[in-house]
Design a protein around this motif. Structure first.
Motif, PDB file in Angstrom:
ATOM      1  N   ILE A  13       0.833  -1.205   0.000  1.00 30.42           N
ATOM      2  CA  ILE A  13       0.000   0.000   0.000  1.00 30.42           C
ATOM      3  C   ILE A  13       0.869   1.257   0.000  1.00 30.42           C
ATOM      4  O   ILE A  13       0.616   2.192  -0.762  1.00 30.42           O
ATOM      5  CB  ILE A  13      -0.950   0.014   1.233  1.00 30.42           C
ATOM      6  CG1 ILE A  13      -1.828  -1.231   1.254  1.00 30.42           C
ATOM      7  CG2 ILE A  13      -1.804   1.269   1.253  1.00 30.42           C
ATOM      8  CD1 ILE A  13      -2.522  -1.572  -0.013  1.00 30.42           C
ATOM      9  N   VAL A  14       1.879   1.286   0.837  1.00 32.28           N
ATOM     10  CA  VAL A  14       2.741   2.471   0.933  1.00 32.28           C
ATOM     11  C   VAL A  14       3.483   2.711  -0.382  1.00 32.28           C
ATOM     12  O   VAL A  14       3.520   3.841  -0.890  1.00 32.28           O
ATOM     13  CB  VAL A  14       3.727   2.351   2.113  1.00 32.28           C
ATOM     14  CG1 VAL A  14       4.785   3.442   2.065  1.00 32.28           C
ATOM     15  CG2 VAL A  14       2.969   2.427   3.437  1.00 32.28           C
ATOM     16  N   ILE A  15       4.061   1.661  -0.968  1.00 32.93           N
ATOM     17  CA  ILE A  15       4.792   1.822  -2.227  1.00 32.93           C
ATOM     18  C   ILE A  15       3.831   2.235  -3.348  1.00 32.93           C
ATOM     19  O   ILE A  15       4.150   3.095  -4.172  1.00 32.93           O
ATOM     20  CB  ILE A  15       5.560   0.528  -2.603  1.00 32.93           C
ATOM     21  CG1 ILE A  15       6.577   0.176  -1.525  1.00 32.93           C
ATOM     22  CG2 ILE A  15       6.220   0.674  -3.965  1.00 32.93           C
ATOM     23  CD1 ILE A  15       7.684   1.181  -1.335  1.00 32.93           C
ATOM     24  N   GLY A  16       2.633   1.653  -3.365  1.00 35.51           N
ATOM     25  CA  GLY A  16       1.634   2.042  -4.364  1.00 35.51           C
ATOM     26  C   GLY A  16       1.218   3.497  -4.218  1.00 35.51           C
ATOM     27  O   GLY A  16       1.089   4.227  -5.212  1.00 35.51           O
ATOM     28  N   MET A  17       1.024   3.945  -2.972  1.00 36.91           N
ATOM     29  CA  MET A  17       0.654   5.339  -2.728  1.00 36.91           C
ATOM     30  C   MET A  17       1.799   6.274  -3.128  1.00 36.91           C
ATOM     31  O   MET A  17       1.572   7.319  -3.739  1.00 36.91           O
ATOM     32  CB  MET A  17       0.291   5.557  -1.254  1.00 36.91           C
ATOM     33  CG  MET A  17      -0.226   6.946  -0.977  1.00 36.91           C
ATOM     34  SD  MET A  17      -0.653   7.345   0.744  1.00 36.91           S
ATOM     35  CE  MET A  17      -0.699   5.833   1.593  1.00 36.91           C
ATOM     36  N   LEU A  18       3.031   5.895  -2.807  1.00 38.39           N
ATOM     37  CA  LEU A  18       4.185   6.719  -3.189  1.00 38.39           C
ATOM     38  C   LEU A  18       4.336   6.799  -4.707  1.00 38.39           C
ATOM     39  O   LEU A  18       4.677   7.849  -5.246  1.00 38.39           O
ATOM     40  CB  LEU A  18       5.462   6.184  -2.546  1.00 38.39           C
ATOM     41  CG  LEU A  18       5.578   6.372  -1.041  1.00 38.39           C
ATOM     42  CD1 LEU A  18       6.822   5.663  -0.505  1.00 38.39           C
ATOM     43  CD2 LEU A  18       5.590   7.845  -0.675  1.00 38.39           C
ATOM     44  N   PHE A  19       4.055   5.702  -5.401  1.00 41.89           N
ATOM     45  CA  PHE A  19       4.097   5.721  -6.862  1.00 41.89           C
ATOM     46  C   PHE A  19       3.019   6.661  -7.410  1.00 41.89           C
ATOM     47  O   PHE A  19       3.265   7.415  -8.351  1.00 41.89           O
ATOM     48  CB  PHE A  19       3.929   4.306  -7.426  1.00 41.89           C
ATOM     49  CG  PHE A  19       4.044   4.229  -8.919  1.00 41.89           C
ATOM     50  CD1 PHE A  19       5.195   4.638  -9.570  1.00 41.89           C
ATOM     51  CD2 PHE A  19       2.996   3.739  -9.683  1.00 41.89           C
ATOM     52  CE1 PHE A  19       5.301   4.564 -10.957  1.00 41.89           C
ATOM     53  CE2 PHE A  19       3.091   3.662 -11.056  1.00 41.89           C
ATOM     54  CZ  PHE A  19       4.248   4.072 -11.705  1.00 41.89           C
ATOM     55  N   SER A  20       1.853   6.656  -6.817  1.00 42.18           N
ATOM     56  CA  SER A  20       0.782   7.563  -7.228  1.00 42.18           C
ATOM     57  C   SER A  20       1.165   9.018  -6.977  1.00 42.18           C
ATOM     58  O   SER A  20       0.933   9.887  -7.834  1.00 42.18           O
ATOM     59  CB  SER A  20      -0.509   7.220  -6.471  1.00 42.18           C
ATOM     60  OG  SER A  20      -1.528   8.126  -6.806  1.00 42.18           O
ATOM     61  N   ILE A  21       1.763   9.292  -5.831  1.00 37.48           N
ATOM     62  CA  ILE A  21       2.220  10.653  -5.520  1.00 37.48           C
ATOM     63  C   ILE A  21       3.316  11.073  -6.499  1.00 37.48           C
ATOM     64  O   ILE A  21       3.349  12.224  -6.947  1.00 37.48           O
ATOM     65  CB  ILE A  21       2.705  10.746  -4.054  1.00 37.48           C
ATOM     66  CG1 ILE A  21       1.513  10.607  -3.107  1.00 37.48           C
ATOM     67  CG2 ILE A  21       3.451  12.048  -3.795  1.00 37.48           C
ATOM     68  CD1 ILE A  21       1.879  10.404  -1.652  1.00 37.48           C
ATOM     69  N   PHE A  22       4.186  10.139  -6.864  1.00 35.27           N
ATOM     70  CA  PHE A  22       5.227  10.410  -7.859  1.00 35.27           C
ATOM     71  C   PHE A  22       4.598  10.819  -9.197  1.00 35.27           C
ATOM     72  O   PHE A  22       5.027  11.791  -9.835  1.00 35.27           O
ATOM     73  CB  PHE A  22       6.109   9.170  -8.019  1.00 35.27           C
ATOM     74  CG  PHE A  22       7.126   9.262  -9.101  1.00 35.27           C
ATOM     75  CD1 PHE A  22       8.218  10.106  -8.987  1.00 35.27           C
ATOM     76  CD2 PHE A  22       7.010   8.488 -10.247  1.00 35.27           C
ATOM     77  CE1 PHE A  22       9.174  10.189  -9.991  1.00 35.27           C
ATOM     78  CE2 PHE A  22       7.956   8.559 -11.249  1.00 35.27           C
ATOM     79  CZ  PHE A  22       9.036   9.420 -11.128  1.00 35.27           C
ATOM     80  N   ILE A  23       3.569  10.101  -9.617  1.00 34.80           N
ATOM     81  CA  ILE A  23       2.874  10.424 -10.866  1.00 34.80           C
ATOM     82  C   ILE A  23       2.234  11.806 -10.777  1.00 34.80           C
ATOM     83  O   ILE A  23       2.352  12.621 -11.698  1.00 34.80           O
ATOM     84  CB  ILE A  23       1.812   9.353 -11.199  1.00 34.80           C
ATOM     85  CG1 ILE A  23       2.496   8.069 -11.651  1.00 34.80           C
ATOM     86  CG2 ILE A  23       0.836   9.848 -12.264  1.00 34.80           C
ATOM     87  CD1 ILE A  23       1.562   6.892 -11.828  1.00 34.80           C
ATOM     88  N   GLU A  24       1.560  12.093  -9.672  1.00 34.45           N
ATOM     89  CA  GLU A  24       0.905  13.397  -9.507  1.00 34.45           C
ATOM     90  C   GLU A  24       1.939  14.527  -9.498  1.00 34.45           C
ATOM     91  O   GLU A  24       1.701  15.599 -10.054  1.00 34.45           O
ATOM     92  CB  GLU A  24       0.073  13.424  -8.222  1.00 34.45           C
ATOM     93  CG  GLU A  24      -1.098  12.463  -8.208  1.00 34.45           C
ATOM     94  CD  GLU A  24      -2.103  12.720  -9.295  1.00 34.45           C
ATOM     95  OE1 GLU A  24      -2.449  13.903  -9.544  1.00 34.45           O
ATOM     96  OE2 GLU A  24      -2.570  11.748  -9.920  1.00 34.45           O
ATOM     97  N   THR A  25       3.087  14.275  -8.892  1.00 37.17           N
ATOM     98  CA  THR A  25       4.160  15.278  -8.868  1.00 37.17           C
ATOM     99  C   THR A  25       4.692  15.528 -10.273  1.00 37.17           C
ATOM    100  O   THR A  25       4.890  16.678 -10.684  1.00 37.17           O
ATOM    101  CB  THR A  25       5.299  14.829  -7.931  1.00 37.17           C
ATOM    102  OG1 THR A  25       4.767  14.602  -6.627  1.00 37.17           O
ATOM    103  CG2 THR A  25       6.404  15.874  -7.861  1.00 37.17           C
TER     104      THR A  25
END
Length: 145
Positions: free
Chosen positions: A93-105
Motif C-alpha cells: 500500500i505504501v509503495i503504491g501510494m508513493l508511486f501515485s504521488i510520484f505520478i501526480e508530482t
C-alpha cells in the motif's frame, strides 16, 4: 519469476506513459514547469470528485474514480508477486501510494495533467483491491508455497 518482473516493468512504463508522458516520445521533449504555482494542486479531499457527481455527464465521475482505481489494481497484484520475499500488505500500500504521488508530482511539474489528492486516494484504493485479489488467488486458487 522473471516473467512477472517483465510484466510489472511493462505495467509501470505503461502507467507512466498514459498518465504523465502522454505527449512526449523523447526525453528531450520534456519541459519542467518549476515556476508553476502550488495553488494548481488540488489538496481538498473529494472537492473535484463531488463536482463531477453533479456534472451534466456522470461518465466523467465514473472515469475519474473507477478509472483511477482500475489503473492501480495490477500494481496491488503484481507488486507482492515480484517482491514475494519482502511483500506485505502495508509495504504494498505504501509503495503504491508513493508511486501515485510520484505520478501526480510529475504531472504537476510537466503540466501534463491535473494534480489531485483524489487521484492518490482512488489509486491507493486500486492497490488495496489488487492486493485483496492477489490474496484471494494465493489462498483459494494457487497451490503455491
Amino acid at each position: 519469476s522473471e516473467i512477472s518482473v517483465w510484466i510489472f516493468a511493462f505495467y509501470l512504463i505503461l502507467i507512466l506513459m498514459l498518465t504523465t508522458f502522454r505527449d512526449t516520445y523523447f526525453p528531450w521533449q520534456l519541459a519542467f514547469n518549476f515556476n508553476r504555482p502550488l495553488s494548481d494542486v488540488n489538496l481538498v479531499f473529494m472537492k473535484e470528485t463531488w463536482k463531477l457527481v453533479y456534472a451534466p455527464s456522470r461518465l466523467d465521475f465514473f472515469y475519474n474514480s473507477f478509472g483511477n482505481i482500475m489503473c492501480f489494481v495490477p500494481f496491488g497484484i503484481l507488486f507482492p508477486i515480484v517482491f514475494s520475499k519482502k511483500q506485505s500488505f502495508f509495504k504494498t500500500i505504501v509503495i503504491g501510494m508513493l508511486f501515485s504521488i510520484f505520478i501526480e508530482t510529475l504531472q504537476f511539474l510537466l503540466a501534463t495533467g491535473v494534480s489531485d489528492i483524489d487521484d492518490v486516494f482512488f489509486n491507493t484504493c486500486g492497490v488495496i483491491l489488487g492486493y485483496l485479489i492477489y490474496l484471494f488467488f494465493k489462498k483459494y486458487v494457487c497451490v503455491c508455497n
